[in-house]
Design a protein around this motif. Structure first.
Motif, PDB file in Angstrom:
ATOM      1  N   ALA A 100      -3.003  -5.592  -9.567  1.00  0.00           N
ATOM      2  CA  ALA A 100      -2.774  -4.163  -9.832  1.00  0.00           C
ATOM      3  C   ALA A 100      -3.758  -3.638 -10.879  1.00  0.00           C
ATOM      4  O   ALA A 100      -4.353  -2.567 -10.714  1.00  0.00           O
ATOM      5  N   ALA A 101      -3.965  -4.390 -11.961  1.00  0.00           N
ATOM      6  CA  ALA A 101      -4.870  -3.924 -13.014  1.00  0.00           C
ATOM      7  C   ALA A 101      -6.318  -3.968 -12.526  1.00  0.00           C
ATOM      8  O   ALA A 101      -7.038  -2.964 -12.554  1.00  0.00           O
ATOM      9  N   GLY A 102      -6.738  -5.139 -12.056  1.00  0.00           N
ATOM     10  CA  GLY A 102      -8.141  -5.313 -11.656  1.00  0.00           C
ATOM     11  C   GLY A 102      -8.539  -4.340 -10.563  1.00  0.00           C
ATOM     12  O   GLY A 102      -9.612  -3.721 -10.624  1.00  0.00           O
ATOM     13  N   TYR A 150       8.401  -2.167 -14.633  1.00  0.00           N
ATOM     14  CA  TYR A 150       7.351  -1.437 -13.909  1.00  0.00           C
ATOM     15  C   TYR A 150       6.067  -1.418 -14.748  1.00  0.00           C
ATOM     16  O   TYR A 150       6.126  -1.313 -15.972  1.00  0.00           O
ATOM     17  N   ALA A 151       4.925  -1.441 -14.068  1.00  0.00           N
ATOM     18  CA  ALA A 151       3.648  -1.393 -14.797  1.00  0.00           C
ATOM     19  C   ALA A 151       2.619  -0.509 -14.112  1.00  0.00           C
ATOM     20  O   ALA A 151       1.622  -0.140 -14.714  1.00  0.00           O
ATOM     21  N   PHE A 152       2.853  -0.199 -12.833  1.00  0.00           N
ATOM     22  CA  PHE A 152       1.765   0.359 -12.034  1.00  0.00           C
ATOM     23  C   PHE A 152       1.224   1.662 -12.623  1.00  0.00           C
ATOM     24  O   PHE A 152       0.011   1.857 -12.697  1.00  0.00           O
ATOM     25  N   SER A 153       2.095   2.558 -13.067  1.00  0.00           N
ATOM     26  CA  SER A 153       1.550   3.838 -13.529  1.00  0.00           C
ATOM     27  C   SER A 153       0.910   3.695 -14.909  1.00  0.00           C
ATOM     28  O   SER A 153      -0.086   4.364 -15.202  1.00  0.00           O
ATOM     29  N   VAL A 178     -11.799 -19.603  -8.926  1.00  0.00           N
ATOM     30  CA  VAL A 178     -10.795 -19.682  -9.996  1.00  0.00           C
ATOM     31  C   VAL A 178     -11.544 -19.725 -11.318  1.00  0.00           C
ATOM     32  O   VAL A 178     -12.301 -20.666 -11.569  1.00  0.00           O
ATOM     33  N   VAL A 179     -11.384 -18.727 -12.143  1.00  0.00           N
ATOM     34  CA  VAL A 179     -12.069 -18.700 -13.446  1.00  0.00           C
ATOM     35  C   VAL A 179     -11.205 -19.459 -14.452  1.00  0.00           C
ATOM     36  O   VAL A 179     -10.004 -19.183 -14.590  1.00  0.00           O
ATOM     37  N   GLU A 180     -11.830 -20.430 -15.131  1.00  0.00           N
ATOM     38  CA  GLU A 180     -11.069 -21.227 -16.110  1.00  0.00           C
ATOM     39  C   GLU A 180     -11.375 -20.763 -17.526  1.00  0.00           C
ATOM     40  O   GLU A 180     -10.506 -20.764 -18.387  1.00  0.00           O
ATOM     41  N   GLY A 225      -3.533  -5.976 -18.365  1.00  0.00           N
ATOM     42  CA  GLY A 225      -2.569  -6.111 -17.271  1.00  0.00           C
ATOM     43  C   GLY A 225      -1.222  -6.574 -17.804  1.00  0.00           C
ATOM     44  O   GLY A 225      -0.906  -6.393 -18.990  1.00  0.00           O
ATOM     45  N   ALA A 226      -0.440  -7.207 -16.931  1.00  0.00           N
ATOM     46  CA  ALA A 226       0.844  -7.747 -17.378  1.00  0.00           C
ATOM     47  C   ALA A 226       0.599  -8.658 -18.582  1.00  0.00           C
ATOM     48  O   ALA A 226       1.430  -8.756 -19.491  1.00  0.00           O
ATOM     49  N   ALA A 227      -0.571  -9.305 -18.622  1.00  0.00           N
ATOM     50  CA  ALA A 227      -0.924 -10.239 -19.692  1.00  0.00           C
ATOM     51  C   ALA A 227      -1.123  -9.558 -21.042  1.00  0.00           C
ATOM     52  O   ALA A 227      -1.152 -10.222 -22.075  1.00  0.00           O
ATOM     53  N   PHE A 262     -14.274 -11.333 -10.021  1.00  0.00           N
ATOM     54  CA  PHE A 262     -13.935 -12.743  -9.792  1.00  0.00           C
ATOM     55  C   PHE A 262     -12.459 -12.809  -9.434  1.00  0.00           C
ATOM     56  O   PHE A 262     -11.612 -12.377 -10.213  1.00  0.00           O
ATOM     57  N   GLU A 263     -12.142 -13.304  -8.253  1.00  0.00           N
ATOM     58  CA  GLU A 263     -10.738 -13.381  -7.825  1.00  0.00           C
ATOM     59  C   GLU A 263     -10.467 -14.768  -7.256  1.00  0.00           C
ATOM     60  O   GLU A 263     -11.312 -15.330  -6.541  1.00  0.00           O
ATOM     61  N   ALA A 264      -9.305 -15.317  -7.592  1.00  0.00           N
ATOM     62  CA  ALA A 264      -8.946 -16.647  -7.083  1.00  0.00           C
ATOM     63  C   ALA A 264      -8.920 -16.611  -5.552  1.00  0.00           C
ATOM     64  O   ALA A 264      -8.420 -15.645  -4.974  1.00  0.00           O
ATOM     65  N   ARG A 312      -3.662 -17.758  -7.305  1.00  0.00           N
ATOM     66  CA  ARG A 312      -3.737 -16.472  -6.607  1.00  0.00           C
ATOM     67  C   ARG A 312      -2.347 -15.812  -6.548  1.00  0.00           C
ATOM     68  O   ARG A 312      -1.373 -16.439  -6.116  1.00  0.00           O
ATOM     69  N   THR A 313      -2.261 -14.574  -6.952  1.00  0.00           N
ATOM     70  CA  THR A 313      -0.989 -13.844  -6.905  1.00  0.00           C
ATOM     71  C   THR A 313      -0.661 -13.524  -5.447  1.00  0.00           C
ATOM     72  O   THR A 313      -1.530 -13.130  -4.679  1.00  0.00           O
ATOM     73  N   GLN A 314       0.628 -13.697  -5.097  1.00  0.00           N
ATOM     74  CA  GLN A 314       1.036 -13.418  -3.720  1.00  0.00           C
ATOM     75  C   GLN A 314       1.160 -11.917  -3.482  1.00  0.00           C
ATOM     76  O   GLN A 314       1.287 -11.135  -4.432  1.00  0.00           O
ATOM     77  N   GLU A 315       1.160 -11.547  -2.200  1.00  0.00           N
ATOM     78  CA  GLU A 315       1.305 -10.124  -1.841  1.00  0.00           C
ATOM     79  C   GLU A 315       2.619  -9.579  -2.388  1.00  0.00           C
ATOM     80  O   GLU A 315       3.611 -10.291  -2.444  1.00  0.00           O
ATOM     81  N   ARG A 316       2.607  -8.305  -2.805  1.00  0.00           N
ATOM     82  CA  ARG A 316       3.837  -7.680  -3.280  1.00  0.00           C
ATOM     83  C   ARG A 316       3.809  -6.190  -2.991  1.00  0.00           C
ATOM     84  O   ARG A 316       2.764  -5.653  -2.607  1.00  0.00           O
ATOM     85  N   THR A 317       4.954  -5.555  -3.152  1.00  0.00           N
ATOM     86  CA  THR A 317       4.974  -4.088  -3.045  1.00  0.00           C
ATOM     87  C   THR A 317       5.042  -3.530  -4.460  1.00  0.00           C
ATOM     88  O   THR A 317       5.666  -4.120  -5.342  1.00  0.00           O
ATOM     89  N   TRP A 318       4.391  -2.396  -4.668  1.00  0.00           N
ATOM     90  CA  TRP A 318       4.438  -1.707  -5.960  1.00  0.00           C
ATOM     91  C   TRP A 318       5.044  -0.335  -5.753  1.00  0.00           C
ATOM     92  O   TRP A 318       4.550   0.440  -4.916  1.00  0.00           O
ATOM     93  N   CYS A 319       6.080  -0.025  -6.499  1.00  0.00           N
ATOM     94  CA  CYS A 319       6.655   1.315  -6.442  1.00  0.00           C
ATOM     95  C   CYS A 319       6.383   2.044  -7.743  1.00  0.00           C
ATOM     96  O   CYS A 319       6.282   1.422  -8.814  1.00  0.00           O
ATOM     97  N   THR A 320       6.278   3.339  -7.624  1.00  0.00           N
ATOM     98  CA  THR A 320       5.978   4.170  -8.775  1.00  0.00           C
ATOM     99  C   THR A 320       6.433   5.585  -8.433  1.00  0.00           C
ATOM    100  O   THR A 320       6.808   5.837  -7.293  1.00  0.00           O
TER     101      THR A 320
END
Ligand SMILES: Cc1cc2nc3c(=O)[nH]c(=O)nc-3n(C[C@H](O)[C@H](O)[C@H](O)COP(=O)(O)OP(=O)(O)OC[C@H]3O[C@@H](n4cnc5c(N)ncnc54)[C@H](O)[C@@H]3O)c2cc1C
Length: 400
Positions: free
Chosen positions: A20-22, A276-279, A123-125, A264-266, A39-41, A48-56
């Motif tokens: 969501a952030a990237g 919630y974080a998307f907005s 995968v960035v270490e 991001g969430a981090a 750079f994406e896993a 790698r983050t799994q697929e999800r739905t984002w509501c806002t």
């Protein structure tokens, strides 16, 4: 000679993670002239983050640049008490909206490709080494463990299923945000969440805010029980989504290393009281993109205001200690306030007057007891934390 007052050449940006952030930053930077690498896993990697739905939710047009990717929208929201009494609110020109991460990622990758931005499947270490090697400002959106030091840590854990019923049972205009016709956990709250996409199809979730995860098999039992109790009844399951989102007032520390910006969430972009974080990410992405285009150093604006974080911290503690009955608390919040005041607060868009009005409708005794407890309790002591086993389970879930 370059004009010392002229615009600075943009510094390169290396973006780690296309969640969501990237994705929000990549969309804004593509084609601006800021040198960008992503750079994406790779698919299938544990990171790698799994697929999800984002509501806002919010006024017409959003969220951010992703309005055209909204796959479903609702003009009314509904909250249902444990006794079945409903509060239904019309959103006026606002909409509650759903996006799919897979659509956002596909659109962003297309835009990056057209702009000639390389996307490395890796995968960035070591992000500090990446900053040194590329000379770029690294924006690191990889997940981090939940930091210690907060007063309260609850987990928002849920199982969602996209279901299809034989009979038309769903009202496609209305998103059910919280339906409390579920057994309630001690020191937390549980509810059903229903997002209909047709009279016979909806994403239906069983969600808990509580200190402990459930044994894995119990989520399906609770969800099925909710589907029965709410009258949705017989259905087939089309797809499934699970999640664990930490809800904490702990501070997420920045990465102290030169050239690395954690985001991001981090970095605490998830709102503690809602998950919630998307907005918030859209607001932060706007600011970061503007800084990058100006060529300055990237400085992350806070995701949430101090007043909102303080209010969230009190609500989390009141829930975790059981001082407030969570189901009644949320139903009364929606019953006693205009819906845009509540959703404006939950989105971090409300001002002090609206927040005062909102506080005036919250259960005064338990909230004052929470404040008083804080004044007595020094030094700062954690209120509720998951047991050690749950922490390991949480780490595994967060990698999903
Ligand atoms: C299941 C679920 C549903 C949610 N639903 C909502 C919602 O409806 N509305 C809302 O506002 N918020 C929601 N949230 C909260 C929040 O918006 C999301 O967690 C959001 O995805 C956070 O964005 P992010 O970019 O920080 O993290 P992520 O979206 O997880 O992105 C991190 C990215 O980094 C990549 N990555 C990880 N490690 C590496 C590595 N070592 N090298 C390279 N790449 C790496 C991952 O593959 C991923 O693409 C939800 C959270 C969950 C868990």
């Amino acid at each position: 000679m370059p004009n010392p007052r002229g615009p600075r050449a943009p510094r390169p940006v290396a973006l780690v993670g296309l969640g969501a952030a990237g994705a929000s930053l990549a969309w804004r930077l593509a084609g601006t002239g800021v040198p960008l690498e992503v750079f994406e896993a790779p698919r299938g990697a544990a990171q790698r983050t799994q697929e999800r739905t984002w509501c806002t939710w919010g006024p017409p047009g959003g969220p951010g640049p992703f309005g055209p990717l909204v796959v479903a929208r609702w003009s009314r929201v509904r909250v249902v008490g444990a006794d079945g009494q409903e509060v239904v609110a019309d959103l006026g020109s606002w909409r509650y909206r759903m996006l799919r991460s897979v659509d956002v990622e596909e659109a962003v990758r297309g835009r990056l490709e057209r702009a000639g931005v390389p996307v490395h499947e890796v995968v960035v270490e070591d992000v500090a080494a990446l900053a040194r090697r590329t000379g770029a400002q690294v924006v690191d959106t990889r997940p981090v463990p939940v930091p210690a030091g907060g007063r309260t840590l609850l987990l928002q854990h849920f199982l969602g299923r996209r279901v299809r019923t034989e009979r038309p049972v769903f009202d496609v205009r209305t998103a059910t945000l919280m339906d409390f016709r579920t057994p309630q956990p001690a020191g937390g709250v549980a509810f059903g969440y229903v997002l209909p996409t047709s009279p016979t199809e909806a994403l239906v979730e069983y969600t808990e805010f509580s200190a402990q995860l459930l044994p894995p098999g119990q989520y399906a039992d609770r969800l099925e029980e909710y589907l029965r109790r709410s009258g949705i009844g017989a259905h087939e399951v089309l797809a499934e989504e699970r999640g664990v989102i930490p809800m904490t007032d702990a501070r997420f520390p920045p990465d102290p290393r030169a050239g690395v910006l954690r985001w991001g969430a981090a970095s605490g972009s998830v709102r503690p009281s809602t998950g919630y974080a998307f907005s918030a990410l859209q607001r932060q992405a706007d600011a970061l993109a503007a800084q990058a285009v100006r060529g300055g150093p990237l400085v992350l604006p806070p995701a949430h205001g101090r007043r909102h974080l303080l209010m969230d911290s009190l609500v989390l503690e009141a829930l975790a200690t059981g001082r407030v009955d969570g189901a009644r608390f949320f139903v009364e919040l929606f019953r006693r306030n205009p819906v845009q005041r509540v959703l404006g607060f939950l989105d971090g868009a409300s001002g002090p007057a609206a927040d005062l009005a909102l506080m005036a409708t919250s259960p005064r005794g338990p909230m004052l007891a929470t404040v008083a407890g804080r004044l007595r309790r020094r030094p700062r002591a954690p209120v509720r934390s998951p047991e050690p086993g749950a922490a390991a389970a949480l780490r595994r879930s967060l990698r999903r």
